[in-house]
Design a protein around this motif. Structure first.
Motif, short mmCIF file in Angstrom:
data_model
loop_
_atom_site.label_atom_id
_atom_site.label_comp_id
_atom_site.label_asym_id
_atom_site.label_seq_id
_atom_site.Cartn_x
_atom_site.Cartn_y
_atom_site.Cartn_z
N ALA A 21 0.83 -1.20 0.00
CA ALA A 21 0.00 0.00 0.00
C ALA A 21 0.86 1.25 0.00
O ALA A 21 0.61 2.21 -0.75
CB ALA A 21 -0.93 -0.01 1.22
N PHE A 22 1.91 1.28 0.84
CA PHE A 22 2.80 2.44 0.87
C PHE A 22 3.54 2.59 -0.46
O PHE A 22 3.70 3.70 -0.99
CB PHE A 22 3.80 2.33 2.01
N GLN A 23 3.99 1.45 -1.01
CA GLN A 23 4.73 1.50 -2.27
C GLN A 23 3.85 2.03 -3.40
O GLN A 23 4.29 2.85 -4.22
CB GLN A 23 5.25 0.11 -2.61
N ALA A 24 2.60 1.58 -3.46
CA ALA A 24 1.68 2.04 -4.51
C ALA A 24 1.40 3.53 -4.39
O ALA A 24 1.16 4.21 -5.40
CB ALA A 24 0.37 1.25 -4.42
N ALA A 25 1.46 4.05 -3.16
CA ALA A 25 1.21 5.47 -2.94
C ALA A 25 2.47 6.30 -3.13
O ALA A 25 2.42 7.54 -3.03
CB ALA A 25 0.64 5.70 -1.55
N GLY A 26 3.60 5.64 -3.38
CA GLY A 26 4.85 6.36 -3.56
C GLY A 26 5.37 6.96 -2.26
O GLY A 26 6.06 7.99 -2.28
N VAL A 27 5.06 6.31 -1.15
CA VAL A 27 5.43 6.82 0.18
C VAL A 27 6.36 5.82 0.86
O VAL A 27 6.13 4.61 0.80
CB VAL A 27 4.18 7.04 1.04
N THR A 28 7.41 6.32 1.51
CA THR A 28 8.33 5.46 2.25
C THR A 28 8.08 5.63 3.74
O THR A 28 8.38 6.70 4.31
CB THR A 28 9.80 5.81 1.93
N PRO A 29 7.54 4.63 4.41
CA PRO A 29 7.25 4.76 5.84
C PRO A 29 8.52 4.61 6.68
O PRO A 29 9.47 3.95 6.27
CB PRO A 29 6.28 3.61 6.10
N ASP A 30 8.51 5.22 7.86
CA ASP A 30 9.62 5.10 8.82
C ASP A 30 9.26 4.03 9.85
O ASP A 30 8.70 4.34 10.90
CB ASP A 30 9.87 6.45 9.49
N ILE A 31 9.54 2.77 9.49
CA ILE A 31 9.20 1.66 10.39
C ILE A 31 10.35 1.49 11.38
O ILE A 31 11.42 1.00 11.03
CB ILE A 31 8.92 0.38 9.60
N VAL A 32 10.11 1.91 12.61
CA VAL A 32 11.17 1.93 13.62
C VAL A 32 11.24 0.62 14.41
O VAL A 32 12.24 0.35 15.08
CB VAL A 32 10.98 3.10 14.60
N MET A 33 10.18 -0.19 14.32
CA MET A 33 10.18 -1.45 15.05
C MET A 33 9.16 -2.39 14.43
O MET A 33 8.10 -1.95 13.99
CB MET A 33 9.84 -1.22 16.53
N SER A 34 9.49 -3.67 14.36
CA SER A 34 8.53 -4.68 13.91
C SER A 34 8.42 -5.76 14.96
O SER A 34 9.39 -6.05 15.67
CB SER A 34 8.95 -5.27 12.56
N ALA A 35 7.25 -6.34 15.07
CA ALA A 35 6.98 -7.35 16.10
C ALA A 35 6.14 -8.47 15.50
O ALA A 35 5.55 -8.32 14.42
CB ALA A 35 6.25 -6.72 17.29
N LEU A 36 6.07 -9.59 16.23
CA LEU A 36 5.34 -10.75 15.74
C LEU A 36 3.86 -10.70 16.07
O LEU A 36 3.07 -11.42 15.47
CB LEU A 36 5.95 -12.04 16.31
N ASP A 37 3.47 -9.87 17.05
CA ASP A 37 2.06 -9.85 17.42
C ASP A 37 1.62 -8.45 17.83
O ASP A 37 2.43 -7.59 18.17
CB ASP A 37 1.75 -10.87 18.51
N ALA A 38 0.30 -8.24 17.80
CA ALA A 38 -0.27 -6.92 18.05
C ALA A 38 -0.08 -6.45 19.48
O ALA A 38 0.02 -5.25 19.73
CB ALA A 38 -1.76 -6.94 17.69
N ASP A 39 -0.05 -7.36 20.44
CA ASP A 39 0.09 -6.95 21.83
C ASP A 39 1.41 -6.23 22.06
O ASP A 39 1.48 -5.24 22.79
CB ASP A 39 -0.01 -8.17 22.75
N VAL A 40 2.48 -6.71 21.42
CA VAL A 40 3.77 -6.04 21.53
C VAL A 40 3.72 -4.68 20.84
O VAL A 40 4.23 -3.67 21.36
CB VAL A 40 4.89 -6.91 20.93
N ILE A 41 3.10 -4.64 19.67
CA ILE A 41 2.98 -3.36 18.95
C ILE A 41 2.26 -2.33 19.81
O ILE A 41 2.71 -1.18 19.96
CB ILE A 41 2.25 -3.56 17.61
N LYS A 42 1.14 -2.71 20.41
CA LYS A 42 0.36 -1.78 21.23
C LYS A 42 1.14 -1.32 22.45
O LYS A 42 1.02 -0.16 22.88
CB LYS A 42 -0.97 -2.43 21.63
N THR A 43 1.94 -2.21 23.01
CA THR A 43 2.76 -1.84 24.17
C THR A 43 3.69 -0.69 23.83
O THR A 43 3.82 0.29 24.61
CB THR A 43 3.58 -3.05 24.66
N TYR A 44 4.33 -0.75 22.66
CA TYR A 44 5.29 0.29 22.29
C TYR A 44 4.61 1.55 21.76
O TYR A 44 5.18 2.64 21.82
CB TYR A 44 6.33 -0.27 21.32
N VAL A 45 3.37 1.41 21.28
CA VAL A 45 2.60 2.61 20.95
C VAL A 45 2.23 3.35 22.23
O VAL A 45 2.30 4.59 22.30
CB VAL A 45 1.34 2.24 20.14
#
Length: 323
Positions: free
Chosen positions: A224-248
């Protein structure tokens, strides 16, 4: 090695244990130590069984360098497909016998991802347990690639994931389980909440925390980002949503998660922004291995997942010619 090497044939018949050893050696990437440990036997015993089998068949199954196994010979590769079928039918024979001897008990082995186990399956499992309280349900939580491997190896009965399963149509039959959407999760008071419908360019102004590559539709986010010509700043990736929400919550960045992974009653201090205009829909699949016999209670589990998966519909799909 070319051709079929001439080997003295023995009088000993081929047995199932020998075939299991061949399969395990291949699974363990020709590591005799790992194969012998997996089958609780000695390495010397494994070597003897393999030599006896080669003597009986009259061909060498493995390429060797000294005592090391390097891979399958041309003959071994051709025969391995038959080995797999024989062992699958042997396991099916046991399942069929169990079907008639005790229809209310047994083991159902399911492998799925964290998102499905945590958010999509609790209601399904509750309904199934009401119908079959004495069936031992094994729920393996792992990544899509491992789910494929477990299903191919016959170590699970049902695989459930969004990625990887659709690429194995020769070995698997797949069914749609449910469709879902990505969404953006932000802390209370975040500036994005003031924007009624933020676009991908606006979202990309902020650091992003999202799923690891290969998990929970991450490839669709990237597309989706590539199709929009936008480069996101992904600072962290995780295996599950609970970890993502913790860091948000810690304000490391904004999150992109499966919308089903957000619960307003539990996720205090966070807000969800609809991602429907931004990201494509995802479909989670249920996969079954072709030729793998299912117990009757497995068909009930599938029907609990979605009423369209009636036993007749599933059997018809399993019996159809693979593509």
């Amino acid at each position: 090695m070319s051709g079929l090497p001439a080997i003295r044939r023995s009088e000993a018949p081929v047995n199932i244990q020998q075939l299991r050893l061949v399969r395990e050696i291949v699974r363990r990437h020709f590591n005799l130590t790992e194969a012998s440990n997996a089958l609780h036997t000695s390495q010397s015993g494994v070597s003897k069984h393999i030599r006896d089998l080669e003597d009986e068949l009259g061909v060498e199954l493995f390429e060797r360098r000294g005592k090391r196994l390097l891979g399958l010979t041309a003959a071994g590769g051709a025969l391995f497909e038959i080995v797999e079928r024989i062992l699958l039918d042997t396991e099916n024979l046991k399942r069929l016998a169990a079907q008639w001897s005790d229809q209310e008990r047994g083991h159902l082995r399911i492998a799925t991802t964290h998102t499905q186990a945590r958010y999509a399956l609790p209601g399904v499992i509750t309904r199934f347990r009401q119908d079959y309280p004495e069936v031992h349900l094994e729920l393996h939580q792992c990544g899509p690639g491992e789910i494929v491997s477990l299903l191919k190896a016959g170590q699970i009965d049902i695989g459930i994931a969004t990625e990887a399963l659709a690429d194995e149509r020769h070995d698997f039959v797949t069914f749609a389980f449910h469709s879902w959407q990505h969404a953006i999760v932000v802390p209370d008071g975040h500036p994005l909440l003031a924007s009624p419908e933020p676009g991908l360019a606006t979202i990309a102004r902020y650091p992003i925390v999202t799923y690891h590559e290969g998990f929970t539709g991450r490839s669709r986010i990237d597309e989706a980002f590539q199709a929009a010509g936008v480069t996101p700043d992904i600072v962290m990736s995780a295996l599950d949503a609970d970890v993502i929400k913790t860091y948000v919550e810690l304000r490391l960045g904004i999150g992109i998660i499966a919308s089903v992974a957000f619960d307003p009653a539990r996720d205090h201090g966070l807000q969800l922004i609809d991602g429907h205009p931004l990201f494509p829909s995802n479909t989670t699949l249920i996969a079954l291995r072709r030729g793998h016999l299912l117990r009757n209670f497995a068909y009930r589990f599938l029907e609990c997942c979605t009423p369209e998966l009636s036993p007749d519909a599933v059997r018809a799909a399993l019996s159809a010619t693979s593509i």
